[in-house]
Design a protein around this motif. Structure first.
Motif, PDB file in Angstrom:
ATOM      1  N   VAL A 247      -4.516   8.532   2.093  1.00 35.13           N
ATOM      2  CA  VAL A 247      -3.819   7.298   1.715  1.00 35.13           C
ATOM      3  C   VAL A 247      -4.016   6.952   0.244  1.00 35.13           C
ATOM      4  CG1 VAL A 247      -5.741   5.922   2.611  1.00 35.13           C
ATOM      5  CG2 VAL A 247      -3.549   4.865   2.291  1.00 35.13           C
ATOM      6  N   VAL A 248      -5.171   7.295  -0.306  1.00 37.88           N
ATOM      7  CA  VAL A 248      -5.423   6.922  -1.702  1.00 37.88           C
ATOM      8  C   VAL A 248      -4.472   7.664  -2.644  1.00 37.88           C
ATOM      9  CG1 VAL A 248      -7.183   6.692  -3.458  1.00 37.88           C
ATOM     10  CG2 VAL A 248      -7.827   6.584  -1.095  1.00 37.88           C
ATOM     11  N   ASN A 294       4.719   1.648   3.447  1.00 38.18           N
ATOM     12  CA  ASN A 294       4.296   1.783   4.840  1.00 38.18           C
ATOM     13  C   ASN A 294       5.369   2.423   5.692  1.00 38.18           C
ATOM     14  OD1 ASN A 294       1.581   0.334   5.297  1.00 38.18           O
ATOM     15  ND2 ASN A 294       2.688  -0.915   3.835  1.00 38.18           N
ATOM     16  N   GLY A 295       6.631   2.145   5.344  1.00 36.69           N
ATOM     17  CA  GLY A 295       7.733   2.693   6.123  1.00 36.69           C
ATOM     18  C   GLY A 295       7.794   4.208   6.035  1.00 36.69           C
ATOM     19  N   PHE A 296       7.582   4.751   4.832  1.00 33.25           N
ATOM     20  CA  PHE A 296       7.653   6.202   4.676  1.00 33.25           C
ATOM     21  C   PHE A 296       6.600   6.887   5.532  1.00 33.25           C
ATOM     22  CE2 PHE A 296      10.139   7.336   0.624  1.00 33.25           C
ATOM     23  CZ  PHE A 296      11.097   6.414   0.926  1.00 33.25           C
ATOM     24  N   ASN A 360      -4.817  -0.588   4.848  1.00 39.18           N
ATOM     25  CA  ASN A 360      -5.197   0.329   3.765  1.00 39.18           C
ATOM     26  C   ASN A 360      -4.176   0.372   2.643  1.00 39.18           C
ATOM     27  OD1 ASN A 360      -7.343   1.074   5.214  1.00 39.18           O
ATOM     28  ND2 ASN A 360      -6.573   3.082   5.829  1.00 39.18           N
ATOM     29  N   GLU A 361      -2.910   0.577   3.023  1.00 43.04           N
ATOM     30  CA  GLU A 361      -1.875   0.808   2.023  1.00 43.04           C
ATOM     31  C   GLU A 361      -1.643  -0.441   1.190  1.00 43.04           C
ATOM     32  OE1 GLU A 361      -1.408   1.394   5.288  1.00 43.04           O
ATOM     33  OE2 GLU A 361      -1.540   3.591   5.351  1.00 43.04           O
ATOM     34  N   ALA A 378      -4.663  -8.715   8.703  1.00 44.52           N
ATOM     35  CA  ALA A 378      -5.802  -7.801   8.669  1.00 44.52           C
ATOM     36  C   ALA A 378      -6.420  -7.760   7.279  1.00 44.52           C
ATOM     37  CB  ALA A 378      -5.358  -6.406   9.082  1.00 44.52           C
ATOM     38  N   LEU A 379      -5.564  -7.772   6.258  1.00 44.15           N
ATOM     39  CA  LEU A 379      -6.065  -7.746   4.886  1.00 44.15           C
ATOM     40  C   LEU A 379      -6.796  -9.040   4.557  1.00 44.15           C
ATOM     41  CD1 LEU A 379      -6.130  -6.227   2.173  1.00 44.15           C
ATOM     42  CD2 LEU A 379      -3.980  -7.323   1.598  1.00 44.15           C
TER      43      LEU A 379
END
Lengths: 433, 280
Positions: A247-248, A294-296, A360-361, A378-379
């Protein structure tokens, strides 16, 4: 043969231990922590009783005169002080007289104790009076007590006449550790920030889910379905890249695309636009990119599920429809989509939960910014409990926020279990002992 | 023959290929430039590179001030993913067998529990896990994160392995039991070889998941000594002043290469997991 039962228990034990320790226990503890006011300031283990300036401020509203008294130093003629005075090397008569006449006396102010010392038979000098009185200073300010009893006995010795209720109030305001409370939940229910975050979360989940996880995934699956096998697998491979990329790095790539020194800025610069940070300059742009990022990732899972479901549709249905002169759109409308109902339901259910809990994203891309525009539940819980600009991490409040997600998670999981009826998978073993 | 494998031979495929190429362009662009930018020189406002260089890879032999050594970080990442993978493999191949074949008390309950946990978003537990690790003193240690990550991957692992065991014919075990082998022996020497594809799939998945994991190490082990590559790279990303995209991308590519190699070699196995619906 009982051995297979024992073997079964032994072989499942490691899994059970791991899951209980690092999965179920945190679930329970999240609930426990959410009922506390744990912060960095209170620490996570027990605290001490300390009459610090800020606890006196808190005490002032309840009992102003006692708070004022506690703020002042007190002077008690006790054995420890007498021993200390002996060590100063003054005339021995001073100590003897103090011990004989004044032991156990408490003076509320420095002036009073010094007047008493001046009146002693030895007539000490002013310097000696000051030195002597200092040895009896027994201020409660900034002393630490490990337990309530120690605090109370210290207060008694210093001559504070407190009722048991008053003592409890003092204990409560001077305690530095965490305590039990339900305040987290009322704060969550009443805060306008939380309402904003809730709205963001709903918007985020709805947008990503409909546009990408289901909509775009379906589109990808249909497109690759109508392709020769080689390009189809190439495109599926491309659209799986976001999922397998850590993800990073994935977010790094988006930043390269959207930052002020990034690709879009350079490209737009060729047309005379000034470079700017497209990711963070307005709330709309931030939302646009958060949904895309996030969609991708989300599109890939839907694509795989839908593709395999489409492969399962008998080819004869397509051939038959072509013989009847059906257009491609008619095939999609009347053959594919009706048979996609179940996979769509599955993906929707599954991804709702993942989207609700994953941050995360967003954390890496916008960190909730600009302002709080892209802060989701969540964030926000993460920010409250673990990464807070104010510096005081509110573990209790954060846990309460996480608990909301935990409850939603467990409820939805149980619901899925019913809807998708996994009971059929729990068949009895064939070799019965 | 090639045409028959298509669902509808009557239609041309170039329109869909064109459409898909257009929507895939941003993604392709990002990944192509990820590679390109790490080995080339580019003027600040140019779109195309003007020369080759290896300067962006200097982090491999130089340690940036205030940052951890890249090789130490890589080793940590490798240790983290390898340990997580072995834990997940060993534990779930045992538990999966029990749930598939052996008659243990509360088996149905356990199965349903694993299913719920598999669907349950574990990241919501991170605050409690953080506090627990601080209490028991495993905060900022690799062991703590490994245990947590393994536990979080376990429900998927157990569920997957159970599915693979379910496909193994009972006759194999019957034969073994009749020949006098213990059930443990039967599992070890007869059943385990049958589920190799499952072990491959799960192993690969765990490794990739561990390799890419970010939020757990970031929260539970942020210290320089135990840093993993994701946290190391995120440290670069958070550093707003002095933003050297090309070097970050070199670090990123360095971090991505093992993933790409593993994916290219074993993607058939991995599809078993992604197709079956993983978290994400």
């Amino acid at each position: 043969m009982k051995s297979s039962r024992t073997l079964g228990l032994v072989m499942i034990a490691p899994a059970a231990v791991m899951i209980i320790l690092f999965f179920l226990m945190p679930v329970v503890l999240t609930a426990v922590f959410s009922m506390t006011n744990m912060t960095t300031a209170t620490g996570i283990s027990g605290g001490v009783y300390q009459i610090a300036p800020n606890s006196l401020i808190a005490l002032k509203s309840a009992m102003p005169e006692i708070a004022a008294e506690m703020a002042e130093p007190r002077y008690t003629i006790d054995e420890a002080g007498l021993t200390a005075v002996e060590g100063l090397g003054m005339a021995p008569g001073i100590v003897a007289e103090l011990r004989a006449k004044h032991i156990g006396e408490v003076f509320p102010a420095r002036r009073d104790v010094e007047r008493m010392i001046k009146d002693l038979a030895e007539r000490p000098s002013t310097r000696e009076v000051k030195q002597t009185s200092e040895q009896f200073n027994r201020s409660v300010l900034n002393t630490r007590f490990d337990s309530k009893e120690q605090l109370f006995s210290a207060l008694d010795n210093l001559g504070f006449k407190l009722t048991p209720e008053q003592k409890e109030i003092v204990a409560k305001t001077t305690y530095t550790g965490w305590t039990w409370t339900t305040e987290n939940f009322s704060r969550m229910a009443s805060s306008p920030d939380m309402a904003r975050v809730l709205f963001n979360t709903v918007l985020y989940v709805a947008l990503v889910l409909t546009l990408f996880n289901v909509g775009y995934a379906l589109l990808l699956a249909i497109w690759t379905h109508y392709m020769p096998p080689t390009p189809a697998s190439i495109f599926r491979g491309i659209w799986l890249l976001p999922r397998i990329t850590p993800v990073v790095i994935y977010v790094l790539l988006w930043k390269w695309l959207a930052w002020d020194s990034g690709f879009i800025s350079i490209l737009m610069g060729k047309f005379g636009y000034l470079p700017k940070n497209y990711l963070l300059d307005t709330a709309y742009n931030a939302w646009f990119f958060v949904v895309l990022i996030n969609g991708f990732i989300g599109a890939s899972m839907g694509m795989l599920v839908f593709s395999s479901a489409m492969k399962a549709i008998p080819k004869s249905q397509f051939y038959a429809s072509e013989v009847d002169g059906a257009s491609r759109w008619q095939q999609i409308r009347y053959i594919i989509l009706p048979q996609m109902r179940w996979p769509i339901l599955f993906v929707t259910c599954y991804q709702t939960l993942s989207l609700l809990a994953s941050f995360n994203e967003i954390l890496l891309a916008t960190n909730g910014g600009p302002g709080n525009a892209t802060e989701v539940w969540a964030l926000a819980a993460y920010h409250t409990a673990l990464r807070n600009y104010a510096g005081n991490l509110e573990y209790g409040l954060g846990a309460a926020m996480a608990l909301v997600l935990v409850v939603i998670g467990v409820t939805l999981s149980l619901l899925y279990l019913r809807v998708f009826n996994y009971g059929t998978l729990v068949a009895k073993p064939l070799i019965e002992d | 023959m090639a045409e028959r494998s298509q669902p509808s031979a009557n239609y041309r495929s170039w329109p869909v290929i064109t459409a898909l190429t257009i929507v895939s362009l941003p993604l392709l662009l990002m990944y192509v430039y990820l590679f390109l930018d790490t080995v080339t020189v580019k003027q600040p406002d140019a779109l195309l590179p003007s020369g080759l260089t290896l300067n962006h890879w200097r982090f491999l032999w130089q340690t940036t001030a205030g940052k951890a050594n890249i090789w130490q970080v890589t080793l940590n990442t490798l240790l983290f993913s390898a340990c997580t993978t072995s834990l997940v493999l060993i534990i779930s191949s045992m538990a999966g067998y029990v749930l598939s074949r052996l008659n243990v008390p509360a088996r149905g309950f356990f199965l349903a529990g694993v299913m719920v946990l598999h669907a349950f978003p574990s990241v919501t537990l991170i605050i409690a896990i953080f506090i627990v690790l601080q209490m028991i003193g495993l905060y900022n240690s690799l062991i703590g994160v490994i245990l947590v990550k393994a536990a979080i991957d376990l429900p998927l692992g157990i569920w997957l392995m159970k599915g693979f065991y379910d496909t193994v014919p009972w006759e194999i075990e019957m034969a073994g039991v009749v020949d006098g082998a213990s059930r443990f022996r039967v599992w070890r020497s007869l059943v385990l070889p049958q589920v190799k594809p499952g072990i491959m799939a799960l192993g690969l998945f765990s490794f990739l998941a561990g390799w890419g994991e970010f939020i757990l190490p970031q929260v539970l082990a942020p210290g320089n000594q135990v840093q993993v590559l994701s946290v190391y790279l995120a440290g670069f990303l958070a550093d707003d002043n002095n933003y050297d995209f090309n070097m970050f991308k070199a670090v990123g590519l360095f971090y991505l290469i093992p993933v790409l190699i593993a994916y290219a070699l074993f993607n058939k196995y991995l599809m078993n997991i992604y197709g079956g619906g993983s978290k994400g």
